[in-house]
Motif scaffolding. Structure first.
Motif, PDB file in Angstrom:
ATOM      1  N   ARG A 254     -38.899  22.464  32.944  1.00 55.54           N
ATOM      2  CA  ARG A 254     -39.696  21.876  34.011  1.00 55.54           C
ATOM      3  C   ARG A 254     -38.809  21.026  34.916  1.00 55.54           C
ATOM      4  O   ARG A 254     -38.726  19.808  34.779  1.00 55.54           O
ATOM      5  CB  ARG A 254     -40.824  21.017  33.439  1.00 55.54           C
ATOM      6  CG  ARG A 254     -41.896  21.800  32.714  1.00 55.54           C
ATOM      7  CD  ARG A 254     -42.652  22.726  33.671  1.00 55.54           C
ATOM      8  NE  ARG A 254     -43.325  21.995  34.720  1.00 55.54           N
ATOM      9  CZ  ARG A 254     -44.588  21.594  34.670  1.00 55.54           C
ATOM     10  NH1 ARG A 254     -45.321  21.847  33.590  1.00 55.54           N
ATOM     11  NH2 ARG A 254     -45.137  20.944  35.674  1.00 55.54           N
ATOM     12  N   PRO A 255     -38.116  21.655  35.855  1.00 54.77           N
ATOM     13  CA  PRO A 255     -37.248  20.881  36.750  1.00 54.77           C
ATOM     14  C   PRO A 255     -38.058  20.013  37.696  1.00 54.77           C
ATOM     15  O   PRO A 255     -39.219  20.309  38.012  1.00 54.77           O
ATOM     16  CB  PRO A 255     -36.485  21.966  37.513  1.00 54.77           C
ATOM     17  CG  PRO A 255     -37.410  23.147  37.502  1.00 54.77           C
ATOM     18  CD  PRO A 255     -38.109  23.089  36.171  1.00 54.77           C
ATOM     19  N   GLN A 256     -37.421  18.942  38.155  1.00 57.27           N
ATOM     20  CA  GLN A 256     -38.025  18.126  39.216  1.00 57.27           C
ATOM     21  C   GLN A 256     -37.708  18.702  40.591  1.00 57.27           C
ATOM     22  O   GLN A 256     -38.477  18.532  41.531  1.00 57.27           O
ATOM     23  CB  GLN A 256     -37.484  16.689  39.134  1.00 57.27           C
ATOM     24  CG  GLN A 256     -37.898  15.907  37.906  1.00 57.27           C
ATOM     25  CD  GLN A 256     -37.182  14.567  37.875  1.00 57.27           C
ATOM     26  OE1 GLN A 256     -35.939  14.512  37.868  1.00 57.27           O
ATOM     27  NE2 GLN A 256     -37.955  13.487  37.878  1.00 57.27           N
ATOM     28  N   VAL A 269     -40.492  30.632  45.529  1.00 60.46           N
ATOM     29  CA  VAL A 269     -40.687  29.556  44.554  1.00 60.46           C
ATOM     30  C   VAL A 269     -41.935  28.757  44.921  1.00 60.46           C
ATOM     31  O   VAL A 269     -42.755  28.407  44.057  1.00 60.46           O
ATOM     32  CB  VAL A 269     -39.451  28.636  44.504  1.00 60.46           C
ATOM     33  CG1 VAL A 269     -39.725  27.396  43.652  1.00 60.46           C
ATOM     34  CG2 VAL A 269     -38.239  29.389  43.952  1.00 60.46           C
ATOM     35  N   LEU A 270     -42.089  28.477  46.200  1.00 59.96           N
ATOM     36  CA  LEU A 270     -43.255  27.740  46.677  1.00 59.96           C
ATOM     37  C   LEU A 270     -44.556  28.499  46.369  1.00 59.96           C
ATOM     38  O   LEU A 270     -45.555  27.911  45.937  1.00 59.96           O
ATOM     39  CB  LEU A 270     -43.125  27.495  48.181  1.00 59.96           C
ATOM     40  CG  LEU A 270     -44.217  26.672  48.865  1.00 59.96           C
ATOM     41  CD1 LEU A 270     -44.286  25.273  48.271  1.00 59.96           C
ATOM     42  CD2 LEU A 270     -43.949  26.591  50.370  1.00 59.96           C
ATOM     43  N   ASP A 283     -45.197  17.508  41.635  1.00 59.51           N
ATOM     44  CA  ASP A 283     -44.796  18.109  40.362  1.00 59.51           C
ATOM     45  C   ASP A 283     -43.434  18.792  40.452  1.00 59.51           C
ATOM     46  O   ASP A 283     -42.691  18.851  39.471  1.00 59.51           O
ATOM     47  CB  ASP A 283     -45.831  19.151  39.914  1.00 59.51           C
ATOM     48  CG  ASP A 283     -47.196  18.535  39.677  1.00 59.51           C
ATOM     49  OD1 ASP A 283     -47.250  17.393  39.179  1.00 59.51           O
ATOM     50  OD2 ASP A 283     -48.206  19.191  40.002  1.00 59.51           O
ATOM     51  N   LEU A 284     -43.134  19.330  41.632  1.00 59.85           N
ATOM     52  CA  LEU A 284     -41.908  20.108  41.801  1.00 59.85           C
ATOM     53  C   LEU A 284     -41.460  20.035  43.252  1.00 59.85           C
ATOM     54  O   LEU A 284     -42.226  20.361  44.163  1.00 59.85           O
ATOM     55  CB  LEU A 284     -42.156  21.573  41.416  1.00 59.85           C
ATOM     56  CG  LEU A 284     -40.987  22.533  41.598  1.00 59.85           C
ATOM     57  CD1 LEU A 284     -39.912  22.265  40.552  1.00 59.85           C
ATOM     58  CD2 LEU A 284     -41.467  23.980  41.504  1.00 59.85           C
ATOM     59  N   ALA A 285     -40.213  19.603  43.456  1.00 58.77           N
ATOM     60  CA  ALA A 285     -39.630  19.583  44.800  1.00 58.77           C
ATOM     61  C   ALA A 285     -38.816  20.864  44.998  1.00 58.77           C
ATOM     62  O   ALA A 285     -38.214  21.383  44.054  1.00 58.77           O
ATOM     63  CB  ALA A 285     -38.741  18.361  44.984  1.00 58.77           C
ATOM     64  N   ARG A 342     -38.210  17.945  54.693  1.00 58.84           N
ATOM     65  CA  ARG A 342     -39.577  18.088  55.140  1.00 58.84           C
ATOM     66  C   ARG A 342     -40.502  17.794  53.967  1.00 58.84           C
ATOM     67  O   ARG A 342     -40.099  17.105  53.038  1.00 58.84           O
ATOM     68  CB  ARG A 342     -39.786  19.508  55.694  1.00 58.84           C
ATOM     69  CG  ARG A 342     -38.891  19.828  56.904  1.00 58.84           C
ATOM     70  CD  ARG A 342     -39.318  21.120  57.586  1.00 58.84           C
ATOM     71  NE  ARG A 342     -38.464  21.421  58.749  1.00 58.84           N
ATOM     72  CZ  ARG A 342     -37.518  22.356  58.753  1.00 58.84           C
ATOM     73  NH1 ARG A 342     -37.308  23.114  57.672  1.00 58.84           N
ATOM     74  NH2 ARG A 342     -36.794  22.556  59.840  1.00 58.84           N
ATOM     75  N   SER A 343     -41.695  18.358  53.985  1.00 63.05           N
ATOM     76  CA  SER A 343     -42.702  17.965  53.007  1.00 63.05           C
ATOM     77  C   SER A 343     -42.430  18.428  51.581  1.00 63.05           C
ATOM     78  O   SER A 343     -42.959  17.880  50.634  1.00 63.05           O
ATOM     79  CB  SER A 343     -44.072  18.487  53.458  1.00 63.05           C
ATOM     80  OG  SER A 343     -44.407  17.991  54.730  1.00 63.05           O
ATOM     81  N   SER A 344     -41.602  19.473  51.395  1.00 63.66           N
ATOM     82  CA  SER A 344     -41.429  20.031  50.053  1.00 63.66           C
ATOM     83  C   SER A 344     -40.532  19.182  49.154  1.00 63.66           C
ATOM     84  O   SER A 344     -40.375  19.466  47.979  1.00 63.66           O
ATOM     85  CB  SER A 344     -40.846  21.456  50.144  1.00 63.66           C
ATOM     86  OG  SER A 344     -39.495  21.440  50.582  1.00 63.66           O
ATOM     87  N   THR A 345     -39.915  18.150  49.719  1.00 69.16           N
ATOM     88  CA  THR A 345     -39.140  17.225  48.871  1.00 69.16           C
ATOM     89  C   THR A 345     -39.594  15.784  49.106  1.00 69.16           C
ATOM     90  O   THR A 345     -38.867  14.854  48.806  1.00 69.16           O
ATOM     91  CB  THR A 345     -37.625  17.347  49.157  1.00 69.16           C
ATOM     92  OG1 THR A 345     -37.377  17.135  50.572  1.00 69.16           O
ATOM     93  CG2 THR A 345     -37.101  18.696  48.740  1.00 69.16           C
TER      94      THR A 345
END
Length: 345
Positions: A254-256, A269-270, A283-285, A342-345
């Protein structure tokens, strides 16, 4: 009876075939010299816009087809440039190539493009075939070439620009960025934000692996061990991203933060994260590479590494044009990169 022109009297040869229009015919019709016609076609930068458009209009009206072979024999220039790239499926590569081709076309050069499929052996095959057409210059992607390619290009002695990569072992001119620096910069930036569990998802592309290896080495110096890797031997697709993340989660990892070899893989992945009900970035960046249009308009918008593909293509073309004109060029041109959050991290 009105006297007919030579073209009207000699419309057909003795065997009934149509006599081709010559550059002198075009020049006479356009009211310019033959050299001006040649420049309008092959070196449009040397004539005015008005003259070029006028000549080209006459060329189209008369159906004139330039004899490229004859021109090459006379000038020892084919006005052709060969561009070899790993794939035409990846929008990052296509953006670079389109930028190169557009700039070369402005100076009267046509481009021959060939995909190597990430294979040095296929690069050899394509290069041998293209060199038979006597290109004036060659653009290669990356710096990892076989000994045969290096020897072949050294023997031919034409200008070569290696795009995308910077290394100490250059063939001629290099235009690109350091993949190792990308990996290190990503490690430093996101480690400083508190990420400690990392994973890499991508394809077995030598350039992507350079970024991955540099990232892992840098993280080890920062105290982060056991970076999970899901590397697939295929082209970058959404499916790679989905399979990569699925493999990670299904084996209990379970990576961050997941760093992907491209934006395309990152979008996969998204999609997989969304299908499993994971919150991004809670939960996941997810971090991509390439800063494609799809990355900007994803939901959530994808963080990525921008390498300014269009600017790189322009710099590649300019460096090659300088070499083709016999002018000095910088041996290495670093076009740099930037981490865009952007928003994914």
């Amino acid at each position: 009876m009105a006297r007919k022109s030579r073209r009207e009297l000699a419309a057909f040869d003795g065997d009934g075939g149509e006599i081709p229009v010559t550059v002198k015919d075009v020049a006479a019709k356009a009211g310019v010299s033959p050299i001006t016609v040649s420049r309008a076609i092959h070196r449009p930068d040397l004539v005015s816009d008005a003259t070029r458009e006028h000549v080209l209009e006459v060329v189209r009206a008369m159906g004139y087809v330039p004899n490229i072979l004859a021109g090459a024999l006379a000038t020892r220039k084919s006005r052709l440039v060969s561009i070899l790239l790993p794939t035409i499926a990846n929008s990052i590569y296509s953006t670079v190539v389109q930028s190169i081709m557009s700039r070369l076309a402005e100076s009267g050069y046509q481009s021959l493009v060939g995909p190597t499929g990430y294979s040095p052996e296929q690069e050899e095959v394509l290069l041998d075939a293209i060199l038979g057409r006597r290109p004036d210059g060659v653009v290669l992607t990356g710096t990892l070439h076989t000994a045969k390619i290096r020897a072949r290009l050294a023997a031919v002695g034409i200008p070569v620009v290696e795009a995308w990569d910077l290394s100490d072992d250059r063939l001629d001119v290099q235009v690109g960025f350091s993949h190792e620096r990308v990996g290190m910069a990503v490690a430093d930036h996101f480690h400083a934000k508190g990420y400690r569990r990392w994973a890499v998802v991508g394809v077995d592309d030598p350039r992507a692996m350079r970024r991955c290896n540099a990232l892992v080495e840098r993280l080890e110096t920062l105290g982060v061990q056991d970076v999970a890797r899901e590397i697939l031997p295929t082209e970058a697709t959404w499916e790679v991203g989905r399979i990569g993340l699925a493999n990670l989660l299904d084996t209990g990892r379970r990576p961050q933060l997941v760093f992907c070899s491209s934006d395309t893989v990152a979008l996969g992945v998204l999609a997989e994260a969304s299908s499993r009900g994971l919150n991004v970035p809670g939960d996941l960046a997810i971090l991509g590479f390439g800063d494609t249009t799809n990355a900007r308009f994803a939901n959530p918008a994808l963080s990525t590494v921008s390498i300014n593909a269009e600017e790189m293509g322009q710099q590649v073309a300019e460096a090659l044009l300088r070499r083709l004109d016999g002018l000095p060029s910088d041996q290495q041109i670093d076009t740099g990169f930037a981490i865009i959050e952007r928003s994914s991290t």
